[in-house]
Scaffold this active site. Structure first.
Site, mmCIF file in Angstrom:
data_model
loop_
_atom_site.group_PDB
_atom_site.id
_atom_site.type_symbol
_atom_site.label_atom_id
_atom_site.label_comp_id
_atom_site.label_asym_id
_atom_site.label_seq_id
_atom_site.Cartn_x
_atom_site.Cartn_y
_atom_site.Cartn_z
ATOM 1 N N CYS A 65 8.778 -10.070 -39.113
ATOM 2 C CA CYS A 65 9.253 -11.227 -39.875
ATOM 3 C C CYS A 65 9.591 -10.869 -41.319
ATOM 4 O O CYS A 65 10.604 -11.318 -41.851
ATOM 5 C CB CYS A 65 8.191 -12.323 -39.844
ATOM 6 S SG CYS A 65 8.638 -13.815 -40.770
ATOM 7 N N CYS B 13 1.628 -17.442 -36.848
ATOM 8 C CA CYS B 13 2.016 -18.790 -37.291
ATOM 9 C C CYS B 13 2.697 -19.613 -36.200
ATOM 10 O O CYS B 13 2.648 -20.832 -36.234
ATOM 11 C CB CYS B 13 2.923 -18.687 -38.520
ATOM 12 S SG CYS B 13 4.561 -17.980 -38.202
#
Length: 349
Positions: A92, A190
């Site tokens: 990410c 997440c």
């Protein structure tokens, strides 16, 4: 430092919220940006907006759902299907947080993107390169997760909390009455609400593909539910009665096999690392000593890095390392600086 227009990546947590407050106090023009990555982002967006309103700064939401799906979620699922164990944050950071978000910050007229990472980004005059160094708080150090950032990205990154410790961060957030001062730490992944195995089954039900559990000589010991649900070094949950404890020592996607062995077979004397990114140096041209972390929570191990003709690096450890896991990142350090790192292709037994 001269006053700048700075975008802050606001996750709705205490670290990024204090980062925004500190930069504002220093006289910078602060703009908050929160990434919308998945259905799990709603809470983060709400909390970040509350903090932005409290500070009186503009707040933007960047819809990166498609980018996040391609670069992180699909990668996450594909790696598990291939018998590897990925680190989604490592994917990410360069592609989404410091890729798409840096571009968004530039479009908003910002000179820098600031984050709440516990790591230090600074320019090295002697080498002419931007370095990533460990944060002061050893228990929270996040330099490991940033090793894939490229020089052109690091040139526009600020990490104001690099010299802080978490307890001070909480205290300072409370002193400023920030609305999220007592917010709990965020979950590890997440976009995975609860158990990662349930998430894998929901999004890739075909991963539940039973097969054989074998020992290192190929003898069948039992059955498994699907290689994606096992990790290197795992002991519990194998469902095998044996005279001595057995551990997962390998995952063979080609033959749909979980390989089990004794504790000694969990250790490796080295690793082959691919997909390298160098930070403190432009490239590795000759063998050198370094500290190596083979996963985020691991301690540093003394090793020698040996560049190979095929562009990989062979890491030779001073002492064997436990549970080397293909797909995880190996990050190299010299002192407190990140030298570089890459993805573990295989262990050297």
């Amino acid at each position: 430092m001269e006053k700048r227009r700075i975008a802050v990546a606001m996750s709705g947590g205490v670290d990024s919220s204090l980062t925004a407050a500190l930069l504002q106090e220093q006289g910078h023009e602060v703009v908050g940006i929160t990434m919308e990555l998945s259905d799990c982002s709603a809470g983060a967006i709400k909390d970040a907006r509350i903090v932005a309103d409290f500070l009186g700064i503009p707040h933007h939401v960047a819809n990166f759902r498609a980018l996040f799906q391609e670069k992180v979620i699909d990668y996450f699922l594909n790696e598990y299907a291939a018998g590897r164990t990925p680190n989604p944050c490592v994917a990410c950071n360069p592609n989404v947080k410091f890729g798409g978000l840096l571009q968004q910050a530039a479009e908003l007229g910002c000179d820098y993107l600031a984050t709440g990472h516990y790591a230090r980004v600074h320019y090295n005059e002697a080498t002419g390169r931007y370095n990533i160094s460990k944060g002061t708080d050893g228990s929270k150090d996040q330099a490991y997760a940033l090793y894939r950032l490229r020089q052109e990205q690091l040139a526009h990154v600020m990490t104001p909390l690099g010299g802080w410790v978490k307890t001070d961060t909480r205290a300072e957030a409370a002193k400023r009455s920030l609305p999220v001062a007592n917010k709990p730490e965020s979950q590890e992944i997440c976009f995975v609400p609860d158990d990662y195995k349930e998430y894998l089954l929901q999004h890739r039900p075909e991963l539940k593909q039973p097969g054989d559990i074998v020992d290192t000589s190929g003898r069948v010991l039992g059955r498994h539910e699907g290689i994606a649900f096992y990790t290197i070094g795992q002991r519990k949950g194998l469902g095998i009665a044996a005279e001595k404890p057995l551990y997962v020592v390998g995952l063979d996607a080609a033959h749909n096999q979980v390989i089990a062995g004794d504790n000694q077979e969990v250790f490796g004397k080295g690793i082959v690392v691919e997909s390298l990114n160098w930070v403190a140096i432009p490239e590795l041209r000759e063998p050198m000593e370094a500290g190596v972390k083979i996963r985020y929570g691991a301690g540093e191990a003394e090793a020698v890095l040996v560049p190979q003709a095929d562009g990989t690096v062979q890491v030779e450890f001073a002492a064997p390392q436990r549970a080397i896991t293909p797909g995880q990142s190996a990050v190299f350090y010299v002192g407190s600086d990140v030298l570089g790192g890459g993805i573990i292709r295989s262990a050297i037994k």
